[in-house]
Design a protein around this motif. Structure first.
Motif, PDB file in Angstrom:
ATOM      1  N   THR A   6       0.855  -1.181   0.000  1.00  0.00           N
ATOM      2  CA  THR A   6       0.000   0.000   0.000  1.00  0.00           C
ATOM      3  C   THR A   6       0.891   1.231   0.000  1.00  0.00           C
ATOM      4  N   CYS A  37      -1.404  -1.361  -4.134  1.00  0.00           N
ATOM      5  CA  CYS A  37      -2.599  -0.576  -3.821  1.00  0.00           C
ATOM      6  C   CYS A  37      -2.181   0.875  -3.603  1.00  0.00           C
ATOM      7  N   GLN A  39      -2.867   5.165  -3.524  1.00  0.00           N
ATOM      8  CA  GLN A  39      -3.785   6.262  -3.242  1.00  0.00           C
ATOM      9  C   GLN A  39      -3.241   7.542  -3.889  1.00  0.00           C
ATOM     10  N   ILE A  80      -5.625  -0.163  -7.916  1.00  0.00           N
ATOM     11  CA  ILE A  80      -4.991  -1.443  -7.597  1.00  0.00           C
ATOM     12  C   ILE A  80      -4.326  -1.946  -8.877  1.00  0.00           C
ATOM     13  N   ASN A 122      -9.131  -1.372  -1.450  1.00  0.00           N
ATOM     14  CA  ASN A 122      -8.147  -0.305  -1.248  1.00  0.00           C
ATOM     15  C   ASN A 122      -8.885   1.019  -1.126  1.00  0.00           C
ATOM     16  N   THR A 154      -6.501  -2.548   2.345  1.00  0.00           N
ATOM     17  CA  THR A 154      -5.344  -1.665   2.421  1.00  0.00           C
ATOM     18  C   THR A 154      -5.784  -0.220   2.282  1.00  0.00           C
ATOM     19  N   GLY A 155      -4.883   0.709   2.620  1.00  0.00           N
ATOM     20  CA  GLY A 155      -5.180   2.096   2.332  1.00  0.00           C
ATOM     21  C   GLY A 155      -4.525   3.095   3.252  1.00  0.00           C
ATOM     22  N   ILE A 200      -2.716  -2.219   6.592  1.00  0.00           N
ATOM     23  CA  ILE A 200      -3.098  -3.413   5.846  1.00  0.00           C
ATOM     24  C   ILE A 200      -3.768  -4.385   6.813  1.00  0.00           C
TER      25      ILE A 200
END
Length: 243
Positions: A6, A37, A39, A80, A122, A154-155, A200
């Motif tokens: 992530t 993953c 952002q 992703i 995610n 995840t994130g 995660i």
């Protein structure tokens, strides 16, 4: 074994250089990542990632949070990237008002050789209001409750482990058979404390084979979190028997 990462790559669309996408692809290949993953995947970077992934086994998933063209320069996806076989993918909107920015969660359902069907979620939560984050977490819980496959979440949650809202969220996920991977250092570079805001969650019957906060990929204000997991066969059979 699966390798998951992530990473909030930072939306720096004003001074974006295309080598950012190149470095992300290089990072995938060096670490043989199964699920990356991301952002804050802004438009220019996402286009370059798509271009660089052509002809490889990897594809990128996740729609933008805004659909209107006027938002194109600053638009973001919660993406992703995976080389696993994708059976289904969808982007869900999260409650966000009174914040000005929409938030989303991206879902891909995949079929892996080692661990069977796995669902990856995610997300990137609000950074302003805890009561908004609480509503967003509630929506994520509902999404997980409908899943029949093992879930990896995840994130960038914009929440530290000592936040009461996040503690309650962790308890609810524990009841659903998910555990938080213990990251004992900061993932936001300017943070004053050694507490992560990037997290995660994995199924209870997954073992952590490797966990690393990567410090040498200098393209963001966050550090990527790299994780290798395998299935604990004994625990898997025990959980399956008790269901």
């Amino acid at each position: 074994m699966l390798t998951i990462c992530t990473f909030n790559i930072k939306n720096n669309y004003r001074d974006y250089q295309s080598d950012k996408a190149d470095k992300i692809i290089e990072f995938i290949n060096q670490n043989k990542i199964d699920y990356l993953c991301l952002q804050e995947v802004f438009t220019k970077c996402r286009r370059d990632l798509q271009k660089n992934l052509r002809g490889t086994k990897y594809k990128i998933y996740g729609k933008y949070r805004f659909s209107l063209p006027i938002f194109t320069p600053i638009n973001e996806a919660v993406s992703i990237i995976t080389k696993e076989k994708v059976l289904y993918n969808r982007t869900y909107h999260l409650p966000f008002l009174p914040s000005g920015l929409k938030r989303v969660v991206t879902k891909v359902v995949t079929k892996t050789d080692d661990l069977g069907c796995v669902t990856i979620l995610n997300t990137h939560l609000d950074y302003m209001f805890d009561f908004v984050k609480k509503r967003q977490l509630k929506k994520i819980i509902k999404l997980i409750e409908t899943e029949k496959n093992p879930v990896i979440l995840t994130g960038d949650f914009n929440l530290k482990i000592n936040n009461p809202i996040f503690k309650e969220f962790i308890k609810k996920l524990n009841n659903l058979g998910l555990k938080r991977v213990d990251i004992h250092e900061k993932t936001l570079k300017q943070s004053r404390y050694n507490r992560s805001i990037d997290h995660i969650f994995i199924p209870d019957d997954y073992d952590v084979e490797l966990l690393e906060v990567i410090k040498d990929l200098d393209i963001s204000d966050h550090y990527p979190v790299l994780l290798k997991v395998s299935k604990n066969r004994w625990l898997y059979e025990k959980i399956k028997k008790n269901r």
